[in-house]
Design a protein around this motif. Sequence first.
Motif, PDB file in Angstrom:
ATOM      1  N   GLY A 184       0.801  -1.211   0.000  1.00 53.36           N
ATOM      2  CA  GLY A 184       0.000   0.000   0.000  1.00 53.36           C
ATOM      3  C   GLY A 184       0.837   1.265   0.000  1.00 53.36           C
ATOM      4  O   GLY A 184       2.041   1.229  -0.234  1.00 53.36           O
ATOM      5  N   ASP A 185       0.173   2.370   0.307  1.00 47.74           N
ATOM      6  CA  ASP A 185       0.818   3.677   0.272  1.00 47.74           C
ATOM      7  C   ASP A 185       1.092   4.247   1.658  1.00 47.74           C
ATOM      8  O   ASP A 185       1.551   5.376   1.791  1.00 47.74           O
ATOM      9  N   GLY A 186       0.814   3.487   2.715  1.00 46.06           N
ATOM     10  CA  GLY A 186       1.063   3.948   4.066  1.00 46.06           C
ATOM     11  C   GLY A 186      -0.002   4.884   4.605  1.00 46.06           C
ATOM     12  O   GLY A 186       0.092   5.360   5.724  1.00 46.06           O
ATOM     13  N   ARG A 187      -1.033   5.159   3.851  1.00 40.44           N
ATOM     14  CA  ARG A 187      -2.075   6.101   4.269  1.00 40.44           C
ATOM     15  C   ARG A 187      -3.188   5.373   5.032  1.00 40.44           C
ATOM     16  O   ARG A 187      -3.367   4.175   4.894  1.00 40.44           O
ATOM     17  N   TRP A 188      -3.926   6.165   5.777  1.00 37.40           N
ATOM     18  CA  TRP A 188      -5.085   5.679   6.514  1.00 37.40           C
ATOM     19  C   TRP A 188      -6.336   5.947   5.685  1.00 37.40           C
ATOM     20  O   TRP A 188      -6.475   7.007   5.102  1.00 37.40           O
ATOM     21  N   TYR A 189      -7.240   4.970   5.649  1.00 40.15           N
ATOM     22  CA  TYR A 189      -8.477   5.094   4.889  1.00 40.15           C
ATOM     23  C   TYR A 189      -9.670   4.922   5.825  1.00 40.15           C
ATOM     24  O   TYR A 189      -9.716   4.005   6.636  1.00 40.15           O
ATOM     25  N   CYS A 190     -10.638   5.823   5.694  1.00 40.33           N
ATOM     26  CA  CYS A 190     -11.818   5.837   6.558  1.00 40.33           C
ATOM     27  C   CYS A 190     -12.964   5.080   5.914  1.00 40.33           C
ATOM     28  O   CYS A 190     -13.097   5.041   4.693  1.00 40.33           O
ATOM     29  N   GLY A 191     -13.799   4.509   6.770  1.00 48.31           N
ATOM     30  CA  GLY A 191     -14.971   3.795   6.302  1.00 48.31           C
ATOM     31  C   GLY A 191     -15.928   3.545   7.448  1.00 48.31           C
ATOM     32  O   GLY A 191     -15.761   4.065   8.551  1.00 48.31           O
ATOM     33  N   THR A 192     -16.917   2.709   7.166  1.00 47.12           N
ATOM     34  CA  THR A 192     -17.943   2.370   8.145  1.00 47.12           C
ATOM     35  C   THR A 192     -17.989   0.855   8.297  1.00 47.12           C
ATOM     36  O   THR A 192     -17.909   0.122   7.303  1.00 47.12           O
ATOM     37  N   VAL A 193     -18.129   0.381   9.537  1.00 50.90           N
ATOM     38  CA  VAL A 193     -18.211  -1.057   9.791  1.00 50.90           C
ATOM     39  C   VAL A 193     -19.539  -1.567   9.230  1.00 50.90           C
ATOM     40  O   VAL A 193     -20.612  -1.105   9.616  1.00 50.90           O
ATOM     41  N   ALA A 194     -19.452  -2.517   8.304  1.00 48.44           N
ATOM     42  CA  ALA A 194     -20.640  -3.059   7.645  1.00 48.44           C
ATOM     43  C   ALA A 194     -21.143  -4.332   8.314  1.00 48.44           C
ATOM     44  O   ALA A 194     -22.340  -4.620   8.298  1.00 48.44           O
ATOM     45  N   ARG A 195     -20.215  -5.128   8.920  1.00 50.45           N
ATOM     46  CA  ARG A 195     -20.610  -6.385   9.559  1.00 50.45           C
ATOM     47  C   ARG A 195     -19.555  -6.795  10.557  1.00 50.45           C
ATOM     48  O   ARG A 195     -18.379  -6.519  10.377  1.00 50.45           O
ATOM     49  N   LEU A 196     -19.990  -7.466  11.610  1.00 51.71           N
ATOM     50  CA  LEU A 196     -19.096  -8.029  12.622  1.00 51.71           C
ATOM     51  C   LEU A 196     -19.172  -9.548  12.550  1.00 51.71           C
ATOM     52  O   LEU A 196     -20.219 -10.103  12.210  1.00 51.71           O
ATOM     53  N   TYR A 197     -18.068 -10.206  12.871  1.00 52.87           N
ATOM     54  CA  TYR A 197     -18.010 -11.669  12.852  1.00 52.87           C
ATOM     55  C   TYR A 197     -17.569 -12.169  14.225  1.00 52.87           C
ATOM     56  O   TYR A 197     -16.857 -11.474  14.962  1.00 52.87           O
ATOM     57  N   THR A 198     -17.949 -13.396  14.572  1.00 52.26           N
ATOM     58  CA  THR A 198     -17.692 -13.942  15.908  1.00 52.26           C
ATOM     59  C   THR A 198     -16.209 -14.141  16.202  1.00 52.26           C
ATOM     60  O   THR A 198     -15.817 -14.157  17.340  1.00 52.26           O
ATOM     61  N   ASN A 199     -15.351 -14.266  15.221  1.00 51.17           N
ATOM     62  CA  ASN A 199     -13.926 -14.508  15.457  1.00 51.17           C
ATOM     63  C   ASN A 199     -13.126 -13.208  15.516  1.00 51.17           C
ATOM     64  O   ASN A 199     -11.980 -13.166  15.099  1.00 51.17           O
ATOM     65  N   ASN A 200     -13.729 -12.139  16.050  1.00 49.10           N
ATOM     66  CA  ASN A 200     -13.135 -10.807  16.173  1.00 49.10           C
ATOM     67  C   ASN A 200     -12.675 -10.243  14.831  1.00 49.10           C
ATOM     68  O   ASN A 200     -11.641  -9.608  14.717  1.00 49.10           O
ATOM     69  N   ARG A 201     -13.476 -10.496  13.818  1.00 54.15           N
ATOM     70  CA  ARG A 201     -13.225  -9.933  12.496  1.00 54.15           C
ATOM     71  C   ARG A 201     -14.372  -8.992  12.163  1.00 54.15           C
ATOM     72  O   ARG A 201     -15.426  -9.046  12.765  1.00 54.15           O
ATOM     73  N   CYS A 202     -14.127  -8.135  11.186  1.00 57.35           N
ATOM     74  CA  CYS A 202     -15.179  -7.218  10.759  1.00 57.35           C
ATOM     75  C   CYS A 202     -15.015  -6.909   9.279  1.00 57.35           C
ATOM     76  O   CYS A 202     -13.958  -7.134   8.692  1.00 57.35           O
ATOM     77  N   LYS A 203     -16.081  -6.408   8.703  1.00 53.88           N
ATOM     78  CA  LYS A 203     -16.090  -5.995   7.305  1.00 53.88           C
ATOM     79  C   LYS A 203     -16.292  -4.488   7.285  1.00 53.88           C
ATOM     80  O   LYS A 203     -17.185  -3.968   7.951  1.00 53.88           O
ATOM     81  N   ILE A 204     -15.431  -3.796   6.509  1.00 50.57           N
ATOM     82  CA  ILE A 204     -15.516  -2.349   6.408  1.00 50.57           C
ATOM     83  C   ILE A 204     -15.858  -1.962   4.986  1.00 50.57           C
ATOM     84  O   ILE A 204     -15.291  -2.500   4.037  1.00 50.57           O
ATOM     85  N   LYS A 205     -16.781  -1.026   4.849  1.00 49.96           N
ATOM     86  CA  LYS A 205     -17.054  -0.403   3.551  1.00 49.96           C
ATOM     87  C   LYS A 205     -16.417   0.977   3.610  1.00 49.96           C
ATOM     88  O   LYS A 205     -16.819   1.824   4.406  1.00 49.96           O
ATOM     89  N   TYR A 206     -15.377   1.170   2.779  1.00 52.32           N
ATOM     90  CA  TYR A 206     -14.638   2.427   2.775  1.00 52.32           C
ATOM     91  C   TYR A 206     -15.405   3.514   2.033  1.00 52.32           C
ATOM     92  O   TYR A 206     -16.271   3.228   1.199  1.00 52.32           O
TER      93      TYR A 206
END
Length: 173
Positions: free
Chosen positions: A39-61
């Motif tokens: 990547g380019d080292g930058r931070w990208y903002c988004g919204t959490v779209a879904r949470l998963y039981t194994n401490n994972r999440c899906k983000i829509k940027y």
Amino acid sequence: MGNCESFFFGPEPDVVNGANGQITKGKRVQTQYTIAEGGDGRWYCGTVARLYTNNRCKIKYDDGDTWTGNAMEVYSLDGPPPGGAGVPMGMPVAPPVVQAMVVKTAVQLPPMPPSQPADSPETTCPVCQSNKMDMVLQCGHRLCGNCTKDIVGRNCQCPVCRVEITQVIRVYN
């Protein structure tokens, strides 16, 4: 019909543990697209779209992309910033890989030769639409030297994508 995603991944938890606190569905967050992962080292903002039981999440940027991964790599925008107080949110943590002239709004650009008129409409500067594009910004957009000097002197944002200008590289036509 039920939710297919719930069938495959189980029920959605109410919260997961992020890098700087708890994360819930719909929360505004950011992740870093690190240089180590291409990547380019930058931070990208988004919204959490879904949470998963194994401490994972899906983000829509904000740019429409999506990412699913470990929630411990996700920073809530309302929590403490990544890297402590010295690292501003939305800025790269690691230095850029390509060495180039770093441009700050307080720093003057070195003298540049005058821009040359373009010989075809396809190669004109997107700002003045008359000169050859002989400068490239870190975001990849190209401009003529005259427009680059004006823009860096005014607001220091790319006129095409509005990202802050941090690097300008001379391109020889």
